[in-house]
Design an enzyme around this catalytic site. Structure first.
Site, PDB file in Angstrom:
ATOM      1  N   GLU A  41     -40.264 -94.011  26.700  1.00  0.00           N
ATOM      2  CA  GLU A  41     -41.000 -92.749  26.599  1.00  0.00           C
ATOM      3  C   GLU A  41     -41.170 -91.968  27.899  1.00  0.00           C
ATOM      4  O   GLU A  41     -41.037 -90.759  27.911  1.00  0.00           O
ATOM      5  CB  GLU A  41     -42.369 -93.016  25.991  1.00  0.00           C
ATOM      6  CG  GLU A  41     -42.914 -91.827  25.280  1.00  0.00           C
ATOM      7  CD  GLU A  41     -43.797 -92.255  24.142  1.00  0.00           C
ATOM      8  OE1 GLU A  41     -44.986 -91.990  24.220  1.00  0.00           O
ATOM      9  OE2 GLU A  41     -43.292 -92.868  23.195  1.00  0.00           O
ATOM     10  N   CYS A  74     -39.187 -99.225  19.581  1.00  0.00           N
ATOM     11  CA  CYS A  74     -39.169 -98.222  18.511  1.00  0.00           C
ATOM     12  C   CYS A  74     -38.084 -97.182  18.731  1.00  0.00           C
ATOM     13  O   CYS A  74     -37.356 -97.223  19.699  1.00  0.00           O
ATOM     14  CB  CYS A  74     -40.529 -97.525  18.427  1.00  0.00           C
ATOM     15  SG  CYS A  74     -41.788 -98.516  17.625  1.00  0.00           S
ATOM     16  N   HIS A  90     -40.215 -96.698   7.405  1.00  0.00           N
ATOM     17  CA  HIS A  90     -40.919 -95.414   7.367  1.00  0.00           C
ATOM     18  C   HIS A  90     -40.632 -94.656   6.082  1.00  0.00           C
ATOM     19  O   HIS A  90     -41.146 -93.565   5.869  1.00  0.00           O
ATOM     20  CB  HIS A  90     -40.549 -94.574   8.591  1.00  0.00           C
ATOM     21  CG  HIS A  90     -40.895 -95.254   9.877  1.00  0.00           C
ATOM     22  ND1 HIS A  90     -40.035 -96.130  10.501  1.00  0.00           N
ATOM     23  CD2 HIS A  90     -42.016 -95.228  10.631  1.00  0.00           C
ATOM     24  CE1 HIS A  90     -40.612 -96.598  11.591  1.00  0.00           C
ATOM     25  NE2 HIS A  90     -41.811 -96.063  11.694  1.00  0.00           N
ATOM     26  N   TRP A 141     -48.648 -94.991  25.666  1.00  0.00           N
ATOM     27  CA  TRP A 141     -49.344 -94.516  24.466  1.00  0.00           C
ATOM     28  C   TRP A 141     -50.840 -94.313  24.715  1.00  0.00           C
ATOM     29  O   TRP A 141     -51.637 -94.272  23.790  1.00  0.00           O
ATOM     30  CB  TRP A 141     -49.089 -95.455  23.294  1.00  0.00           C
ATOM     31  CG  TRP A 141     -47.712 -95.244  22.714  1.00  0.00           C
ATOM     32  CD1 TRP A 141     -46.809 -94.302  23.064  1.00  0.00           C
ATOM     33  CD2 TRP A 141     -47.103 -96.015  21.674  1.00  0.00           C
ATOM     34  NE1 TRP A 141     -45.670 -94.420  22.308  1.00  0.00           N
ATOM     35  CE2 TRP A 141     -45.814 -95.458  21.457  1.00  0.00           C
ATOM     36  CE3 TRP A 141     -47.510 -97.114  20.913  1.00  0.00           C
ATOM     37  CZ2 TRP A 141     -44.933 -95.965  20.493  1.00  0.00           C
ATOM     38  CZ3 TRP A 141     -46.632 -97.621  19.958  1.00  0.00           C
ATOM     39  CH2 TRP A 141     -45.363 -97.051  19.752  1.00  0.00           C
ATOM     40  N   CYS A 165     -50.531 -90.359  12.523  1.00  0.00           N
ATOM     41  CA  CYS A 165     -51.318 -89.903  13.671  1.00  0.00           C
ATOM     42  C   CYS A 165     -51.801 -91.114  14.465  1.00  0.00           C
ATOM     43  O   CYS A 165     -52.051 -92.176  13.896  1.00  0.00           O
ATOM     44  CB  CYS A 165     -52.523 -89.081  13.205  1.00  0.00           C
ATOM     45  SG  CYS A 165     -52.069 -87.603  12.286  1.00  0.00           S
TER      46      CYS A 165
END
Length: 754
Positions: A604, A643, A694, A560, A515
């Site tokens: 993004e 990313c 991850h 972000w 999160c």
């Protein structure tokens, strides 16, 4: 007039789901305890939505990790390697999301990609020859019945067959062709079962329709739904779109057998124009997405009512709706006791957006003289100051040369080789090191003023010493300080820049249990003091090796954060770029030889339609990055990191960022990026991540050696860096040390062969 939402946040008001799953991963709780927590959260969320007066309440929008994975599991789209682990259903599910390393086998996780133009990540389902696609799961039915037991007639939500088919990674064309009919039959069976349960509405999410659609795409969509809709019987089907408009297929949808169409009037630039041009079908209901599901600013009821009045010229069958899932905003403002009320009143998180839908329904069912309308309009009077004339003047003074670094990349590369004296295949990490409980406790104690600034700094300096020592013992070539002073790579910078606001509990799911707490860009942005300088200088003083300076780039800080809506994204990004530029120059003046400026989220906000890529995004996003580093000397090496994303189609633009080294998250996609890098003659030195951080599994020396050899087969050895695929913040030290030791051993082994 009725209202609806597409779906609701899953993690809970206080991240209860995150903590419950992490306890299960650590074997500190049972499967039954985890599932009970999940069930309680669903019940609480349904009651919240019901109590807010929402008419169409979603079910099956909840997930323990990812809703795309849930849909794949529902239809048994599970790769053989996970089936062969012989785990129970829940652990097989988590093996797909995290990888598995234990007595039953050793497998990597599914690839992870950005969910369209958001910071949410989905898992890419894999379909091989042995995959038997069929309706084998029951989650959608169980959760519908669960809601029914609470007295709620819900609207099950499911990813539509077209979008799911487009997202699946098929082994080959033959597998894809065979899967098409099987998947169609599975959806037909799903329709039959929902009819047996006497479900009234099913929402099928088809966000893939907002991309540029080819003739083949449209033919595939029609092929699926012409057959599927013949089997709906009494079931009413809502085709829900979001993140854009349906310009390539809208007229065809008006003639289809769907009972309702969900249009996005926030990001769908042409949604209103399409309705105005083609009208709306008399036999359909319009679910009008007018509450922004991706930003936290309060809805201006005057604008929403104006839109509804325009739409009512074409249809009276309108349901008020969110523009997309509320997954992308925090849970509620009711937990924000520290934000000044003059700001807080202007924000609406998920729970408040339910209230906005309720208010709009009530206003539309009465008149504009409604006190709710007047109260909403009062919000936008006397808002706190947002403008800074110094920032405006600095932006205005920018010249073309401020966006260009000299000398050329080739010239810089020669100078840097001589200056930095690094070996072939230099090893490094991306930036962060594990943040253990004591690191978080130290930060919290400082925030709560329980310890002094000196005590806080001394603790972090001790952690930096330990981090440098660990890296030197492992044998890494370029070190990092570990980022123990940072809660988050964006929030940390926002806290140290003027123009940002912060929440206490504004958590949003990024993927799985991860999160983030996005800052809010409220006003003009500037740097008032150095941010990372002290930590970077201290870390470099501890080692003869190079320690990278670590910064977050302006595009990522924007993407972000929750952005302003009163100025352009371009202007906001350039303001941030100037602030980070000041930090870059301070680091260089302090003797920091390598400065990494992460642009993890570059892709993004890239428009989903290619025709808009440059004019609406890349033409200002790439120059904003150039502005950050254009002032440094030739010998200073600029790194960046990106990313999980699709990069292959914007590699030329990434090269134009003119960094000296770029690291990609590439391990989960099986390094498929390498062929494209080779094909476009990518000039920048690259570090394609050699293992997936991850996942808790530790890659072996042999596995890493094979990966490095694969990279060497595609790219010149002088161009390659060796690194993990992302920061190590969320991993445990034992995993990190073991993995990095293997990384260095594998690199040294390969170097000897070169």
């Amino acid at each position: 007039m009725k209202n609806s939402i597409i779906s609701y946040p899953r993690i809970g008001a206080n991240r209860e789901l995150k903590f419950a799953i992490e306890k299960y991963f650590k074997a500190q709780s049972s499967k039954e305890e985890l599932l009970e927590t999940a069930k309680n959260l669903r019940a609480r969320h349904w009651k919240d939505i019901q109590n807010a007066g929402i008419d169409f309440i979603p079910s099956n929008d909840f997930s323990l990790y990812d809703n795309v994975l849930d849909t794949a599991v529902l239809f048994n789209i599970v790769h053989t390697k996970y089936k062969n682990l012989n785990l129970d259903a829940l652990d097989e599910y988590f093996a797909q999301s995290r990888g598995y390393q234990g007595e039953n086998g050793d497998v990597t996780a599914l690839a992870m990609k950005k969910w369209f133009n958001t910071n949410y990540h989905y898992l890419v389902p894999e379909c091989d020859d042995a995959s038997i696609i069929a309706l084998t799961g029951d989650k959608i039915f169980k959760e519908y019945l669960e809601a029914k037991e609470l007295g709620i007639e819900s609207k099950p939500v499911l990813i539509g067959i077209f979008t799911l088919f487009k997202l699946i990674a098929f082994k080959d064309k033959k597998t894809q062709k065979l899967a098409k009919e099987k998947l169609l039959n599975a959806y037909i069976e799903l329709f039959d079962k929902l009819n047996e349960l006497k479900v009234t509405w099913l929402e099928l999410d088809e966000p893939y329709l907002v991309y540029d659609l080819s003739k083949e795409d449209i033919a595939l969509f029609e092929e699926f739904y012409q057959e599927l809709l013949n089997h709906k019987k009494d079931l009413k089907i809502l085709l829900q779109s979001y993140f854009g408009d349906l310009r390539d297929i809208y007229p065809k949808l008006l003639e289809s057998k769907f009972d309702a169409l969900g249009l996005d009037f926030i990001e769908g630039k042409q949604s209103l124009a399409l309705v105005q041009q083609y009208g709306f079908a008399k036999d359909k209901i319009l679910f009008a997405g007018l509450i922004n599901g991706k930003n936290i600013y309060a809805n201006d009821y005057a604008k929403s009512l104006k839109l509804i009045k325009e739409l009512q010229k074409y249809t009276q069958n309108i349901i008020l709706n969110t523009s997309c899932s509320l997954l992308h905003v925090p849970y509620s403002t009711e937990f924000e006791s520290k934000l000044d009320p003059s700001y807080l009143k202007l924000f609406a998180f998920a729970k408040e957006k339910l209230q906005e839908l309720k208010d709009l329904k009530e206003i539309l069912n009465s008149s504009e003289e409604n006190p709710l309308f007047k109260a909403n309009q009062e919000l936008f009077k006397n808002i706190p100051e947002r403008l800074d004339e110094k920032v405006k003047a600095r932006l205005k003074a920018l010249k073309k040369e401020d966006f260009t670094r000299t000398p050329s990349f080739k010239e810089r590369a020669l100078i840097q080789k001589e200056f930095l004296k690094l070996p072939l295949l230099p090893t490094t990490t991306i930036g962060s090191f594990p943040q253990s409980a004591d690191v978080r406790s130290n930060r919290l104690a400082f925030k709560q003023k329980k310890i002094s600034a000196q005590n806080y700094t001394e603790f972090n300096q001790q952690k930096i010493k330990e981090c440098i020592q660990i890296q030197e013992e492992i044998g890494l070539d370029v070190l990092v300080h570990g980022e123990f002073e940072r809660n988050d790579m964006v929030e940390y910078f926002g806290e140290n820049l003027k123009g940002f606001l912060f929440t206490q509990n504004g958590w949003v799911q990024s993927y799985g249990t991860r999160c983030v707490k996005p800052p809010i860009i409220w006003g003009d942005v500037s740097r008032t003091k150095p941010i990372t300088l002290a930590c970077s200088k201290f870390a470099q003083s501890l080692s003869q090796k190079i320690v990278k300076g670590m910064l977050t780039g302006p595009v990522t800080i924007l993407n972000w954060s929750f952005p302003r809506e009163d100025i352009s994204l371009k202007e906001s990004t350039e303001q941030i770029a100037l602030a980070i530029r000041d930090e870059v120059l301070d680091l260089e003046n302090a003797g920091i030889k390598i400065i990494q400026i992460d642009e993890a989220a570059l892709r993004e906000k890239l428009p989903l339609r290619k025709s808009d890529w440059h004019s609406e995004y890349l033409d200002w996003a790439i120059p904003a990055f150039n502005l950050v580093h254009s002032g440094v000397k030739a010998k200073t090496q600029i790194h960046t990191h990106m990313c999980y994303s699709e990069f292959s189609d914007i590699l030329k633009e990434i090269d134009a960022m003119d960094a000296d080294v770029i690291s990609f998250e590439a391990s989960r996609s099986n390094l498929s990026l390498l062929d494209t890098l080779k094909a476009v003659h990518f000039k920048t030195e690259v570090g394609p991540g050699v293992y997936d951080i991850h996942s808790p599994r530790v890659p072996s020396v042999e596995e890493l050696s094979l990966t490095i050899e694969k990279i060497l087969n595609k790219l010149p050895k002088e161009q390659i860096w060796i690194n993990p695929d992302c920061g190590l913040k969320t991993r445990a030290y034992e995993e990190v040390i073991a993995s990095l030791k293997n990384l260095v051993t594998a690199t040294q082994k390969i170097r000897k062969q070169l």
